[in-house]
Design an enzyme around this catalytic site. Sequence first.
Site, PDB file in Angstrom:
ATOM      1  N   GLU A 170     -12.335 -34.121  -8.435  1.00  0.00           N
ATOM      2  CA  GLU A 170     -11.867 -35.143  -9.362  1.00  0.00           C
ATOM      3  C   GLU A 170     -11.471 -36.374  -8.566  1.00  0.00           C
ATOM      4  O   GLU A 170     -10.667 -36.286  -7.644  1.00  0.00           O
ATOM      5  CB  GLU A 170     -10.678 -34.616 -10.165  1.00  0.00           C
ATOM      6  CG  GLU A 170     -10.321 -35.546 -11.301  1.00  0.00           C
ATOM      7  CD  GLU A 170      -9.234 -34.959 -12.189  1.00  0.00           C
ATOM      8  OE1 GLU A 170      -9.544 -34.616 -13.340  1.00  0.00           O
ATOM      9  OE2 GLU A 170      -8.093 -34.844 -11.732  1.00  0.00           O
TER      10      GLU A 170
ATOM     11  N   TYR B 297     -13.205 -43.256 -13.477  1.00  0.00           N
ATOM     12  CA  TYR B 297     -12.961 -41.832 -13.291  1.00  0.00           C
ATOM     13  C   TYR B 297     -14.293 -41.156 -12.995  1.00  0.00           C
ATOM     14  O   TYR B 297     -15.314 -41.449 -13.639  1.00  0.00           O
ATOM     15  CB  TYR B 297     -12.350 -41.216 -14.557  1.00  0.00           C
ATOM     16  CG  TYR B 297     -12.231 -39.710 -14.488  1.00  0.00           C
ATOM     17  CD1 TYR B 297     -11.068 -39.117 -14.014  1.00  0.00           C
ATOM     18  CD2 TYR B 297     -13.296 -38.884 -14.862  1.00  0.00           C
ATOM     19  CE1 TYR B 297     -10.957 -37.739 -13.929  1.00  0.00           C
ATOM     20  CE2 TYR B 297     -13.200 -37.506 -14.768  1.00  0.00           C
ATOM     21  CZ  TYR B 297     -12.032 -36.944 -14.307  1.00  0.00           C
ATOM     22  OH  TYR B 297     -11.926 -35.579 -14.212  1.00  0.00           O
TER      23      TYR B 297
END
Length: 388
Positions: free
Chosen positions: A197, A109
């Site tokens: 993101e 991530y």
Amino acid sequence: MNIHEYQAKSIFRSFGVPVLDGYPAATPEEAKKAAELLGTEKFVVKAQIHAGGRGKAGGVKITSSPDEVFEVAKQMLGMTLITHQTGPEGKKVKKLYIEAAASIKDEYYLGITLDRKTEMPVIMASTEGGVEIEKVAEETPEKIIKVQVNPLFGLLDFQIRNLAEALGLDKAQTKHFAVFAKALYQAYDQKDANMIEINPLALLDDNRMIALDAKMGFDDNALMRQKEVHEMRDFDEEDPAETEAGEYDLSYVKLDGNVGCMVNGAGLAMSTMDIIKYKGGEPANFLDVGGGASAETVAKGMEIILRDKNVKVVFINIFGGIVRCDRIANGIIEATKKVSVNVPVVVRLDGTNAELARDILQQSGIEKLVTASDLNDGAEKAVKLVNA
Ligand code: ADP
Ligand code: MG
């Protein structure tokens, strides 16, 4: 303002952030054509909506031929996807992204956002990629590492090394990660983004790091100097009432309750919502008509609030500082002529010309009008009327 994955990836490409080849498609025919252009062995058909969690909801499908892409696209277009980010009503799929399929070794991530406390961009990274990062943040926050970036210096090499080490990358992988992270920070900085993101950031078999997913949000106040970004706006993804309100310089956010609120000033709007909750009610919206409210904006605000079928009472709470209360009163009367008001309207006007406003309202003869003496009284009356 947010954009789609395929749009974010086109920005990434222009900054040298590694992504796989892919093309947007709005019809099954275009989807098939995209697959033929890619010419890879496998393809991923991805629903383009402004929300994550598509994979679990059936909005990301791996396919092995252009014909299969056609079939999957046919089924996915027009589908309503319900994910943890769409809300219970879901989002309708109107566009797809057809991407080459990658062979993934590991998923991470990586995100960048503005940390308002330190007034600096913060990079967040985690080995727990490909899953709901909200869950990781709640259950195992130590698995998310954060690096503050001083905007004057930009992202520095030692910070990249720290991130790579925390992700457990080896030397070869770190090299690819450094290229990735630098380019990504450039994109964030130069495009006036306030959120990027990447979940997952994928490590491929050949050690390359690729953005498999991409979400990007921008500072609305910077859009006037980000023409290219501004043109990516997709009104289909926005609440039409919020867009319409924006055109009249009203700040409107729809909520789930049934007390419609019309207020001037964001601070007063917040405290109005607070007091409604305190009295046992639920606000149906946040609506700030602004400091320069006119009869027209008030009328428009009423129209927008009343269009929400959940609204069982409207609470107008206006403090006349710059704006005069008699003008607001006339706006309310104007609005009742334009839209049929079939719910009670509680009005609290205070400040400049408040008494004159009260007279105007009383003489108007509008039966649904209930006047309130102060904020407390108004909130109480509104909540009582809803429960009656
Ligand atoms: P969402 O977060 O909305 O579910 P993603 O783009 O993250 O959508 O896709 C979900 C999952 O599908 C990813 O975690 C990844 O495992 C897989 N995936 C997505 N794109 C590709 C691709 N091009 N090749 C292979 N797998 C992919
Ligand atoms: Mg994702």
